[in-house]
Scaffold this motif. Structure first.
Motif, short mmCIF file in Angstrom:
data_model
loop_
_atom_site.label_atom_id
_atom_site.label_comp_id
_atom_site.label_asym_id
_atom_site.label_seq_id
_atom_site.Cartn_x
_atom_site.Cartn_y
_atom_site.Cartn_z
N PRO A 311 0.81 -1.23 0.00
CA PRO A 311 0.00 0.00 0.00
C PRO A 311 0.84 1.27 0.00
N LEU A 312 2.03 1.23 -0.57
CA LEU A 312 2.86 2.43 -0.71
C LEU A 312 3.72 2.23 -1.96
N ALA A 313 3.96 3.34 -2.62
CA ALA A 313 4.65 3.27 -3.90
C ALA A 313 6.12 3.68 -3.80
N ALA A 314 6.51 4.27 -2.68
CA ALA A 314 7.89 4.72 -2.53
C ALA A 314 8.31 4.62 -1.08
N THR A 315 9.60 4.68 -0.85
CA THR A 315 10.13 4.61 0.51
C THR A 315 9.74 5.86 1.28
#
Length: 661
Positions: A311-315
């Motif tokens: 559920p997240l696209a980047a750090t």
């Protein structure tokens, strides 16, 4: 979706997984050994299944028993925690073959990273930087080197070797320990980087092709190659963080990684990075990553196992700073060997959360008041994590909470952890894997030697108050009070390290302290002290105009005192001790319960100081028993394979001048 999850592990990690399951509405199943029947994680699961036996090999490592427990309870998923079965590719395959959801990386990825030598070869082809490595010791030309187990982790099977003379024994010892811990005695040797830092990257992948680095952790402060302090984010030079994250993602992609994993690196003083290993599981130190990202990594594990996308696209950028310490049952007086016993009190002040992301103090514990710490598993009791906006604030918060914690009944490494956190070098982030070797001062107890008399006096006054409170008649009179003063009250204790401490005191008719003196060894003290208040559990003293409060907890003859400068455990000695048998001169005693793994000498053999006599196995570690001086082996009462309790005689070495001709 996962409806009922079986946790194939124990202790604090089992409690950690169970906590997230409760938050998500997932039903839970625990499995437990006989030794763990009354452990907190068993009570917290919805269902629990007994695995007959005590040792890991009999219970938690039995894939057949765990799968049978899943069938018995109707579990549709298995979470292995960390350690034990978490890195067993065969178990992962068996779970999926049984039609269950495996909460972990694919068996193929586990197998690829489980053999460290094969993993190094695979990732070297992917251009991940590597240390020089050897499997044939005859090829080694430069020292120091590090002997490592090819399977497993946790510092077991690791030995630093500084010269060729010690290489053969280090390899043999590492093989034995690795075989005992992991069932695989394969070892290899790699270059040892002095003043290097151990920095690891948390990676996460899903089945939709996303692989992210969720930040890094500095795990450099280690004892016996086992991490004891971890923090996130690491304090890194410019550019190193990006290189670490990129190399970790490359490693994860190279094996088609799915789920939570950790890629570990060695950071050289010049900023060069080297791959160490990849742990295909959730790590012990994952809470610091959760603290600075706000993510629940167990929740992400479950979502990915169900086939969902991350559920997240980047750090996410780190928010604040988090530091974790591993609180272990260890005896500082015996070289920090694992300790056993009953944990009479386990209380940490200021905790705001458990087993999930928290701002402030977080406690992930496998024990509670009354828990028994036995010999079958490792010595870690709990992890205490502090989050704060800055590293300095997190350090202060964590050190203060540890120092004030009430840890009664089992000796721990608490004082060492507090001294590390409060050291100038840690405050300046000057850390590396040799930190403890260079700073022997951090091994000193928190309680200064000159504060022990006040601590013992507080114990004696609390005991007197307890006796007065329990008195059936004249309970209002001060303890030991006489109309015509004669002799003071005398209480004797075995203090830290076994030294005897004698307290002499007298109270007047008002209950005030009329006189007192304390003797410890050859030193005698007559402090200027006034008694402000005394109760069975709390004593307040006025010392030269400064009030000092002491918390006192008595269990039988043991008295645990927590004061403003540190804590002490005292054992009240009987006024009229019974005679006991004397041990033969030269007796070597078992420092903790365990089994004699190997006997290296025979009766009658002449030995030199430092020679290896036998090896004791306890709490998953090897403990060498060495000759204390030149002499002759007179007795070896316990054969290889024999079980011993603490204090059992393992060998008797007669000094040469005493040896029979």
């Amino acid at each position: 979706m996962i409806q009922k999850l079986l946790v194939a592990n124990r202790g604090e990690i089992a409690r950690r997984v169970l906590a997230t399951c409760r938050a998500l509405g997932v039903a839970t199943v625990a499995v437990h050994s006989d030794a763990d029947a009354d452990a907190p994680f068993v009570a917290e699961a919805d269902l629990a299944v007994r695995l007959p036996g005590n040792t890991p090999a009999e219970t938690y490592l039995r894939a057949d028993l765990i799968l049978a427990a899943a069938r018995l309870t109707g579990a549709d998923a298995v979470h292995p925690g960390y350690g034990f079965l978490a890195e067993n590719a065969d178990f992962a395959a068996a779970v999926t073959d049984a039609g269950l959801t495996w909460v972990g990386p694919p068996a193929k990825a586990i197998a690829a990273m489980g053999d460290k030598m094969a993993a190094k070869a695979l990732l070297a082809d992917a251009n991940v930087p590597m240390l020089p490595t050897w499997t044939d010791t005859a090829e080694i030309t430069a020292f120091p080197v590090l002997v490592k187990a090819s399977a497993g982790g946790g510092g077991r099977g690791m030995r630093i070797v500084s010269d060729p003379a010690g290489l053969a024994e280090a390899v043999a010892s590492a093989r034995r320990e690795a075989a005992a811990a992991f069932g695989d005695g394969t070892v290899f040797v790699e270059r040892y980087v002095e003043r290097g830092r151990h920095v690891e990257v948390q990676v996460f992948g899903d089945s939709h092709g996303t692989v992210l680095a969720l930040g890094e952790r500095d795990c450099s402060i280690q004892r016996r190659h086992q991490k004891i302090v971890e923090e996130a984010p690491a304090v890194l030079p410019d550019g190193v963080r990006q290189r670490l994250h990129a190399a970790a993602v490359t490693a994860a992609r190279a094996v088609g990684y799915v789920g939570a994993g950790t890629v570990e690196f060695l950071l050289a003083p010049d900023g060069e990075i080297f791959f160490l290993e990849m742990n295909t599981r959730l790590q012990v130190e994952h809470p610091v990553t959760e603290a600075v990202t706000g993510l629940d990594l167990v929740r992400l594990q479950l979502l990915v196992a169900e086939g969902e996308a991350l559920p997240l696209a980047a750090t996410p950028p780190p928010d604040g700073h988090a530091i974790e310490v591993r609180l272990c049952a260890e005896d500082p007086a015996r070289g920090y060997r694992p300790a056993t016993g009953v944990l009479h009190r386990f209380a940490v002040p200021g905790v705001v959360g458990e087993f999930g992301p928290a701002r402030g103090l977080r406690l992930d514990s496998g024990v509670v008041d009354g828990s028994t710490v036995g010999v079958h598993y490792d010595s870690m009791l709990a992890k205490l994590v502090a989050w704060a906006p800055t590293r300095a604030e997190a350090t202060r918060l964590l050190a203060g909470a540890l120092a004030r914690a009430e840890l009664h009944g089992v000796t721990t490494n608490r004082d060492l952890l507090v001294r590390v956190l409060r050291s100038d070098e840690f405050g300046a982030a000057e850390v590396d894997t040799g930190f403890l070797a260079r700073h022997p001062d951090v091994f000193a107890p928190l309680l200064p030697a000159d504060e022990l008399p006040l601590t013992a006096l507080a114990a004696a006054l609390a005991s007197a108050a307890e006796r007065r409170a329990a008195a059936p008649v004249l309970a209002g009179l001060p303890s030991g009070w006489r109309n015509v003063p004669a002799f003071p009250q005398i209480t004797r204790y075995a203090g830290p390290g076994g030294d005897e401490v004698e307290v002499r005191y007298r109270l007047d008719r008002t209950g005030a302290l009329a006189e007192c003196s304390v003797s410890a060894g050859e030193r005698s003290f007559s402090p200027s002290v006034a008694l402000v208040a005394a109760a069975p559990d709390r004593v307040v003293l006025d010392v030269d105009g400064v009030r000092r409060a002491y918390s006192v907890h008595r269990v039988g003859s043991e008295v645990f005192v927590d004061g403003p400068d540190g804590a002490a455990s005292l054992a009240e000695l009987p006024r009229f001790p019974l005679p006991t048998a004397e041990l033969a001169a030269g007796s070597l005693l078992a420092p903790l319960p365990g089994a004699v793994a190997r006997v290296h000498v025979e009766v009658g053999r002449r030995v030199a100081a430092g020679d290896l006599l036998l090896t004791l196995e306890a709490m998953k570690l090897e403990h060498p028993v060495l000759a204390p001086a030149d002499g002759v082996v007179a007795e070896l009462p316990v054969p290889a394979g024999g079980q011993v309790d603490t204090g059992a005689v393992l060998a008797v070495v007669t000094a040469l001048e005493e040896a029979p001709s």
